[in-house]
Write an enzyme that holds these catalytic residues in place. Structure first.
Site, PDB file in Angstrom:
ATOM      1  N   GLU A 264       0.861  -1.190   0.000  1.00  0.00           N
ATOM      2  CA  GLU A 264       0.000   0.000   0.000  1.00  0.00           C
ATOM      3  C   GLU A 264       0.896   1.238   0.000  1.00  0.00           C
ATOM      4  O   GLU A 264       1.976   1.220   0.597  1.00  0.00           O
ATOM      5  CB  GLU A 264      -0.847   0.042   1.279  1.00  0.00           C
ATOM      6  CG  GLU A 264      -1.793  -1.144   1.447  1.00  0.00           C
ATOM      7  CD  GLU A 264      -2.951  -1.064   0.477  1.00  0.00           C
ATOM      8  OE1 GLU A 264      -3.439   0.054   0.255  1.00  0.00           O
ATOM      9  OE2 GLU A 264      -3.342  -2.122  -0.059  1.00  0.00           O
TER      10      GLU A 264
ATOM     11  N   ASP B 290      10.338   5.657  -4.242  1.00  0.00           N
ATOM     12  CA  ASP B 290       9.041   6.286  -4.493  1.00  0.00           C
ATOM     13  C   ASP B 290       9.363   7.563  -5.247  1.00  0.00           C
ATOM     14  O   ASP B 290      10.202   8.362  -4.824  1.00  0.00           O
ATOM     15  CB  ASP B 290       8.253   6.565  -3.217  1.00  0.00           C
ATOM     16  CG  ASP B 290       6.765   6.748  -3.545  1.00  0.00           C
ATOM     17  OD1 ASP B 290       6.191   5.875  -4.220  1.00  0.00           O
ATOM     18  OD2 ASP B 290       6.173   7.770  -3.148  1.00  0.00           O
TER      19      ASP B 290
HETATM   20  O1  LIG Z   1       5.510   1.659  -6.532  1.00  0.00           O
HETATM   21  P1  LIG Z   1       6.240   0.825  -7.548  1.00  0.00           P
HETATM   22  O2  LIG Z   1       5.825  -0.605  -7.531  1.00  0.00           O
HETATM   23  O3  LIG Z   1       7.730   1.010  -7.475  1.00  0.00           O
HETATM   24  O4  LIG Z   1       5.845   1.346  -9.024  1.00  0.00           O
HETATM   25  P2  LIG Z   1       5.049   2.683  -9.356  1.00  0.00           P
HETATM   26  O5  LIG Z   1       5.059   2.898 -10.815  1.00  0.00           O
HETATM   27  O6  LIG Z   1       3.713   2.658  -8.674  1.00  0.00           O
HETATM   28  O7  LIG Z   1       5.979   3.758  -8.716  1.00  0.00           O
HETATM   29  P3  LIG Z   1       5.628   4.963  -7.740  1.00  0.00           P
HETATM   30  O8  LIG Z   1       4.569   4.579  -6.795  1.00  0.00           O
HETATM   31  O9  LIG Z   1       6.941   5.442  -7.208  1.00  0.00           O
HETATM   32  O10 LIG Z   1       5.035   6.042  -8.737  1.00  0.00           O
HETATM   33  C1  LIG Z   1       5.920   6.629  -9.621  1.00  0.00           C
HETATM   34  C2  LIG Z   1       5.189   7.158 -10.838  1.00  0.00           C
HETATM   35  O11 LIG Z   1       5.807   8.391 -11.200  1.00  0.00           O
HETATM   36  C3  LIG Z   1       6.083   8.416 -12.567  1.00  0.00           C
HETATM   37  N1  LIG Z   1       7.542   8.301 -12.751  1.00  0.00           N
HETATM   38  C4  LIG Z   1       8.487   8.049 -11.800  1.00  0.00           C
HETATM   39  N2  LIG Z   1       9.705   7.977 -12.345  1.00  0.00           N
HETATM   40  C5  LIG Z   1       9.536   8.173 -13.658  1.00  0.00           C
HETATM   41  C6  LIG Z   1      10.419   8.195 -14.746  1.00  0.00           C
HETATM   42  O12 LIG Z   1      11.708   7.955 -14.618  1.00  0.00           O
HETATM   43  N3  LIG Z   1       9.915   8.434 -15.950  1.00  0.00           N
HETATM   44  C7  LIG Z   1       8.595   8.664 -16.131  1.00  0.00           C
HETATM   45  N4  LIG Z   1       7.691   8.639 -15.169  1.00  0.00           N
HETATM   46  C8  LIG Z   1       8.151   8.390 -13.923  1.00  0.00           C
HETATM   47  C9  LIG Z   1       5.389   7.202 -13.170  1.00  0.00           C
HETATM   48  O13 LIG Z   1       4.067   7.564 -13.498  1.00  0.00           O
HETATM   49  C10 LIG Z   1       5.368   6.210 -12.016  1.00  0.00           C
HETATM   50  O14 LIG Z   1       4.344   5.251 -12.133  1.00  0.00           O
HETATM   51 MG   LIG Z   2       3.607   2.716  -6.634  1.00  0.00          MG
END
Ligand SMILES: O=P(O)(O)OP(=O)(O)OP(=O)(O)OC[C@H]1O[C@@H](n2cnc3c(O)ncnc32)[C@H](O)[C@@H]1O
Ligand SMILES: [Mg+2]
Length: 253
Positions: free
Chosen positions: A47, A76
Site C-alpha cells: 500500500e 518512491d
Molecule cells: O511503486 P512501484 O511498484 O515502485 O511502481 P510505481 O510505478 O507505482 O511507482 P511509484 O509509486 O513510485 O510512482 C511513480 C510514478 O511516477 C512516474 N515516474 C516516476 N519515475 C519516472 C520516470 O523515470 N519516468 C517517467 N515517469 C516516472 C510514473 O508515473 C510512475 O508510475
Molecule cells: Mg507505486
C-alpha cells in the site's frame, strides 16, 4: 572468517514497475550483488497511502524486506509540476482514474490528463523526484535514505518511445524528451540515477558492500571516510557505567 564476496549480497527491489526495475538493475550492476524483484517472490504490491515520497518508499521497502527476509531497496518517485502546485507528486502513478489492463495504458491516460491540465499554461517547469530507501531488514532502525531530482519542462505533445510513465512529455534542456534518450543516458541524468549514485557509496560505508574493482565503470570513485586516529576530533566511547546492554537505555551507577 572469510569476508563476504559480492556474490553473497542479495537485495530485493521493492517495485512492481518493470521500467523502474530495469533501470535499478542496471544501476546496481556495478555492485555485483544478486538483485531480485519482489515479483520473483510473488509479493503483492505494498500500500502507498502516505502524503510524502519518503513515507511511501519506507512502506514499500519494509513490506518487501518483511516478506522476503532480505535487504530491500524501494524508490518512491513522481513528477512535480510547478504550475499544478506540485501535482501529480505522490499520486503520479494514479493521476488519471484507474485504467484496467497493461501499465502502458495507465501511463497514457496519466499523460493525457497532464496535457489537459497544462492547456494554456505558459509556466511548464517540472521536476522528477526520487526518494530511495534501503533497509537491511524490516525492523532496520537506520534506513539509508537518498534523493535525486531532474529538472525539465512539460512538452505540448508526447515524443519518443523510450522509458516509461511521463518520459514522453518531459523535455530536457536540449529539447529532447526523456523518452528520446537511450536507457544509459537516462540512468546517467535521471532522478533515480542521481539517487542511486548517492546511495552506492553509502552501501559501502554503512553496509560494507562494494563493487568489485574490475566491474567499476571508469571514473567511478567510492569516497572512503577518513576518521582522525589521534589528537583533536577523536571520538572515544563514553566510559561504561554499570551493566546496561546496548539498546537497554542508560545504565546508572
Ligand atoms: O511503486 P512501484 O511498484 O515502485 O511502481 P510505481 O510505478 O507505482 O511507482 P511509484 O509509486 O513510485 O510512482 C511513480 C510514478 O511516477 C512516474 N515516474 C516516476 N519515475 C519516472 C520516470 O523515470 N519516468 C517517467 N515517469 C516516472 C510514473 O508515473 C510512475 O508510475
Ligand atoms: Mg507505486
Amino acid at each position: 572468517m572469510a569476508a563476504p564476496t559480492s556474490a553473497t549480497w542479495r537485495i530485493v527491489l521493492a517495485s512492481g514497475n518493470p521500467g523502474k526495475l530495469a533501470e535499478l538493475s542496471a544501476l546496481l550492476a556495478p555492485l555485483g550483488c544478486q538483485v531480485q524483484a519482489q515479483g520473483e517472490f510473488h509479493l503483492a504490491e505494498a500500500e502507498e497511502p502516505h502524503p510524502t515520497f519518503i513515507e511511501n518508499a519506507l512502506a514499500k521497502a519494509r513490506h518487501a524486506s518483511f516478506h522476503t527476509g532480505l535487504p530491500a531497496l524501494a524508490d518512491d518517485s513522481g513528477l512535480c509540476v510547478e504550475a499544478l502546485g506540485g501535482l501529480p507528486g505522490v499520486r503520479s502513478a494514479r493521476f488519471a482514474p484507474q485504467v484496467e489492463g497493461p501499465r502502458a495504458e495507465q501511463d497514457a491516460a496519466n499523460n493525457r490528463l497532464l496535457l489537459q491540465q497544462m492547456e494554456g499554461q505558459t509556466l511548464r517547469l517540472a521536476r522528477f523526484v526520487s526518494i530511495m530507501v534501503a533497509l537491511r531488514h524490516a525492523a532496520d532502525p537506520e534506513p539509508l535514505i537518498v534523493r535525486g531530482e531532474l529538472i525539465g519542462q512539460i512538452g505540448h505533445a508526447a515524443q519518443g518511445q523510450g522509458g516509461f510513465g511521463y518520459d514522453p512529455l518531459f523535455v530536457l534542456a536540449d529539447g529532447r524528451t526523456l523518452a528520446q534518450c537511450d536507457a544509459q543516458e537516462k540512468n546517467r541524468i535521471s532522478h533515480r540515477g542521481q539517487a542511486l549514485q548517492t546511495l552506492l557509496p553509502l552501501l559501502r560505508t554503512h553496509w560494507g558492500w562494494m563493487a568489485a574493482s574490475s566491474e567499476r565503470p571508469q571514473g567511478w570513485a567510492i569516497p572512503t571516510p577518513t576518521l582522525p586516529t589521534s589528537g583533536e576530533g577523536v571520538i572515544s566511547p563514553p566510559p561504561r557505567r554499570g551493566g546496561g546492554r546496548d539498546g537497554d537505555g542508560p545504565a546508572f551507577p
